[in-house]
Write a protein that holds these residues in place. Structure first.
Motif, PDB file in Angstrom:
ATOM      1  N   UNK A 236     -17.532   8.004  -2.756  1.00 16.74           N
ATOM      2  CA  UNK A 236     -17.962   6.797  -2.060  1.00 16.74           C
ATOM      3  C   UNK A 236     -16.913   5.709  -2.262  1.00 16.74           C
ATOM      4  N   UNK A 237     -16.208   5.359  -1.192  1.00 15.14           N
ATOM      5  CA  UNK A 237     -15.169   4.326  -1.279  1.00 15.14           C
ATOM      6  C   UNK A 237     -15.628   3.011  -0.665  1.00 15.14           C
ATOM      7  N   UNK A 238     -16.943   2.841  -0.497  1.00 14.99           N
ATOM      8  CA  UNK A 238     -17.465   1.664   0.200  1.00 14.99           C
ATOM      9  C   UNK A 238     -18.197   0.692  -0.705  1.00 14.99           C
ATOM     10  N   UNK A 239     -18.246   0.965  -1.999  1.00 13.74           N
ATOM     11  CA  UNK A 239     -19.025   0.141  -2.915  1.00 13.74           C
ATOM     12  C   UNK A 239     -18.096  -0.808  -3.666  1.00 13.74           C
ATOM     13  N   UNK A 240     -18.099  -2.088  -3.264  1.00  9.17           N
ATOM     14  CA  UNK A 240     -17.194  -3.073  -3.865  1.00  9.17           C
ATOM     15  C   UNK A 240     -17.461  -3.251  -5.348  1.00  9.17           C
TER      16      UNK A 240
ATOM     17  N   UNK B  41      -7.903  -2.440  -7.852  1.00 10.21           N
ATOM     18  CA  UNK B  41      -9.347  -2.323  -7.656  1.00 10.21           C
ATOM     19  C   UNK B  41      -9.943  -3.599  -7.075  1.00 10.21           C
ATOM     20  N   UNK B  42      -9.459  -4.754  -7.519  1.00  8.90           N
ATOM     21  CA  UNK B  42      -9.982  -6.013  -6.980  1.00  8.90           C
ATOM     22  C   UNK B  42      -9.606  -6.175  -5.514  1.00  8.90           C
ATOM     23  N   UNK B  43      -8.394  -5.752  -5.152  1.00  3.94           N
ATOM     24  CA  UNK B  43      -8.015  -5.797  -3.742  1.00  3.94           C
ATOM     25  C   UNK B  43      -8.945  -4.931  -2.892  1.00  3.94           C
ATOM     26  N   UNK B  44      -9.272  -3.744  -3.402  1.00  7.41           N
ATOM     27  CA  UNK B  44     -10.210  -2.864  -2.700  1.00  7.41           C
ATOM     28  C   UNK B  44     -11.567  -3.550  -2.538  1.00  7.41           C
ATOM     29  N   UNK B  45     -12.052  -4.165  -3.622  1.00 12.20           N
ATOM     30  CA  UNK B  45     -13.358  -4.826  -3.580  1.00 12.20           C
ATOM     31  C   UNK B  45     -13.364  -5.979  -2.588  1.00 12.20           C
ATOM     32  N   UNK B  46     -12.285  -6.754  -2.558  1.00 10.52           N
ATOM     33  CA  UNK B  46     -12.206  -7.904  -1.659  1.00 10.52           C
ATOM     34  C   UNK B  46     -12.135  -7.450  -0.202  1.00 10.52           C
ATOM     35  N   UNK B  47     -11.480  -6.337   0.053  1.00 10.43           N
ATOM     36  CA  UNK B  47     -11.444  -5.790   1.413  1.00 10.43           C
ATOM     37  C   UNK B  47     -12.850  -5.442   1.890  1.00 10.43           C
ATOM     38  N   UNK B  48     -13.654  -4.881   0.986  1.00  9.28           N
ATOM     39  CA  UNK B  48     -15.018  -4.476   1.337  1.00  9.28           C
ATOM     40  C   UNK B  48     -15.957  -5.676   1.367  1.00  9.28           C
TER      41      UNK B  48
END
Length: 255
Positions: free
Chosen positions: A169-173, A194-201
């Motif tokens: 699951x790559x959709x959970x910020x 990881x924070x960049x990924x979270x902010x994108x979501x």
């Protein structure tokens, strides 16, 4: 700095539902290992919670708490207390409890409260989850075990479970934010990733900006770190105005 904080921010109660003494889901003792060592909260059914900052059977603070819908408010009454209310969102499973900052101007209470908590018999929980995961490694089981590990300061074990969860699951910020928390202090580039990924979501997640700010600042990118702190403040992390003022005054005063 007020330290590394990470939690989740999901609803557990229906809108306009008030939790009463009889159906309070958090009554009992919860433990975690924080930045200053073991801590326990013992929630009573009379609306008081006893905090033991060494988990050594000594009550260091007694606070009044009120729960409504998916939020909790603390008002310290005795001991090492903070002025005013601290308000947090609650997320709970049978394995852990989490508090996510909504509004609190006391850094000490934030450091104590935010993050993941588990029950004193957490070793039994882990054994139970080990068996379930061995039989069927469902993502939600990995997430439960990872967050217990976070509550008891076993970052490496937590990170492995977060890695496995993200493969599914790559959709959970919030999971990216959780994994970012496990990377301090030795993998700051990983924190930023990881924070960049979270902010994108989830573009308005204040915890992601806060953690990215910590990593950027420690990597020598002070101005970018302070920009992230400012964004976290705009999104509701108001305590950072005080906590990060000294190291960010040069950049904040330029505006």
């Amino acid at each position: 700095s007020i330290g590394i904080l990470f939690s989740c921010n999901q609803n557990t109660k229906k809108k306009n539902q008030t939790v009463t003494k009889t159906d309070n889901p958090i009554i009992g003792k919860w433990v975690r290992i924080g930045h200053t060592g073991p801590i326990s909260f013992d929630f009573k059914d009379n609306g008081l919670v006893e905090g033991d900052f060494g988990n050594d059977q000594t009550i260091d603070v007694i606070a009044k708490y009120e729960i409504q819908n998916d939020t909790i408010r603390f008002l310290d009454k005795q001991g090492q207390n903070c002025k005013g209310y601290g308000q947090y969102k609650i997320y709970q499973t049978e394995y852990y409890l989490a508090f996510d900052l909504i509004d609190d101007n006391c850094g000490g209470r934030i450091k104590t409260t935010m993050g993941f908590w588990t029950k004193p018999n957490f070793k039994d929980f882990i054994t139970k989850l080990d068996k379930k995961i061995s039989d069927s490694p469902k993502p939600e089981l990995l997430l439960n075990r990872a967050r217990i590990y976070m509550a008891v300061a076993k970052s490496n074990q937590a990170k492995k479970d977060f890695n496995s969860f993200i493969l599914n699951d790559t959709t959970n910020a919030r999971v990216y934010i959780n994994r970012a928390g496990t990377r301090f202090p030795n993998d700051l580039e990983g924190v930023i990733f990881d924070c960049n990924k979270a902010i994108t979501i989830e573009p308005n997640n204040k915890n992601a900006y806060f953690l990215r700010g910590l990593a950027r600042y420690d990597l020598g990118e002070q101005e970018q770190g302070c920009e992230d702190f400012k964004k976290a403040i705009e999104l509701g992390f108001s305590i950072l105005k005080i906590a990060e003022q000294e190291k960010c005054s040069e950049f904040w005063n330029e505006e």
